[in-house]
Design a protein around this motif. Sequence first.
Motif, PDB file in Angstrom:
ATOM      1  N   ASP A   1       0.929  -1.554   0.297  1.00 31.50           N
ATOM      2  CA  ASP A   1      -0.259  -0.147  -0.263  1.00 31.50           C
ATOM      3  C   ASP A   1       0.816   1.386  -0.087  1.00 31.50           C
TER       4      ASP A   1
ATOM      5  N   GLY B   1       1.987   1.977  -3.126  1.00 29.32           N
ATOM      6  CA  GLY B   1       1.036   2.034  -4.257  1.00 29.32           C
ATOM      7  C   GLY B   1       0.915   0.554  -5.291  1.00 29.32           C
TER       8      GLY B   1
ATOM      9  N   ARG C   1       0.713  -2.809  -6.870  1.00 30.01           N
ATOM     10  CA  ARG C   1      -0.015  -3.931  -8.131  1.00 30.01           C
ATOM     11  C   ARG C   1       0.606  -4.629  -8.749  1.00 30.01           C
TER      12      ARG C   1
END
Length: 554
Positions: A172, A175, A177
């Motif tokens: 997180d 960020g 992903r």
Amino acid sequence: MSRPDVTVTVIVHNDAERLPRAVASVQRQTHAELEIVISDDHSTDGTAAVARRLAAGDPRIRVVRLERNSGGCSAPRNRGLEIARAPYLMFLDSDDELPGNAVEVLLSAHREREIDFAMGAVERIRVDSGRRSTWMPHLVSERRTLDGIEADPRLFFEHLATSKMYARAFLDRHGLRFPEGIHYEDQLFSAQAYCLAKRFTIVPEPVYRWYVAPYAASDAASISNRRHLLSNVRDRVHVQRLIDAFLAESGHESLREDKDHKFLKHDFRMYAGDLPFRDDAWLESFADLVNPYLATLAPGAYARLPRAERVVLQLVRDRRLRDARLAARGLGHGVAPREVTTDAQGRTYWGDRVPPDDRSRRELDVGDLELDTRPFFSAQFRHEITEITRGPGAALDLTVRTYDPGLRLPVGPQRATLLLAPGRRRLRLPFRLSPVRPGVFEGRARLDLAAAPVPVHGFAGVRHPLLRLEHRGAAHTGLLLAPLVFPSLTARVGYRRGAAPHRVTVEPEGHGPGRLQVRWEPMGVTAAVVRPLVRRLARPGVRRAARLVAGALR
């Protein structure tokens, strides 16, 4: 249910048969405080019903279904990540498994010290043979904690996202992903994770069980095994460019040579091994796709490769594509070129010509192979079957040509032997190689498969004949290459005076170096009674009992 310690996201698409096995491997974990998210990439078979049934039987299981199929792994992984409730995350593919203590081992590494992710060994299991091996064993052989990828850039080779447990806060914070809409997403995601992590721990214990089907039919093959598709080549090059851009933007340009070496040694090498089986049009398109990218790679990355791989790369870059096909046969097996050429300065080059420019001369210079001086047992020859005809019974008549570019063999006939071993004993078939011209010999050999020393209990499997040369008391054994395409030949052979019948098939290998492949299949009583009995007697428990009885009778 209280907040779990770990979320394991199991991604699935049209895999109703294997999904229960994958989920069961998570349910059996020694650390039970976890949740399982089954992320279904809009399956159209019975997967959804299987997932619902599994969830109904275990409150730790949650199911999420994508509204449309994404065509890859990223979207279902990201969807599972979005709804995960645990501070630590793992990912599992539906055709694989987790070893029983995988979660416990990786979680303990996180609890031991503050790290961004923990990773462990991956056990590869061949679906066709059951053979087990460790993926990149030299990278995970000992427990260690690294302060960033710079401490060991070789880890770019271990690009699997599934062998790791990530701290949710780490993903997180950056960020991070999985990139959607592309294949080979693991490579980009893992490169980013390696570079962004301040600290990570490697453990030697197996934490992932990867089932590999390297020769599955095209429609069932994994993405990485669809190398015959030019779109596959395009996707792999595209993700490399994305990694390069990330390295530059994130201040990790110093790692570029290491990452380029990984691409050449792993990614390109996978395609190189397939080049002998590709037609001219495919090779032309392949060169169009890879050559612009190869021109951007660090020269030092090429210099770290074995000479044989450098030769194939340069032949592709020079668009000598038929030569590249020849050079690619036997990669990693010490197979010599058919011929070499020497320039005015005494330098020796692969093939029938002196390369035209400095780069090509540097890459195609095979002087370091020591073709004319290395010990005879490790010398490099090239043995090719040029003709196969059916002989009497289960015999084959082979025309064999041997290339000796280092001129290690004296002028005149040479003694050679074909070797074939369907069991512990070898079939030895001597024949003579006669000189055709300097460095080239040819002979005919009869391979009588009825004479093969098949064990009493029969033999089920494949073998590839080898060719042995003898010279001045020394011996050399090497691969025997076969035509890449020829009609398969099958015969019923009654070994042991008919008591052990087998179906014996001679066929092209169809992959790898392209050897002559002989396949034995037991028939009759041998298949129905003898072999099952021998397998039962070979079980460890039975062998131990036999030893105890033998000891008591002494």
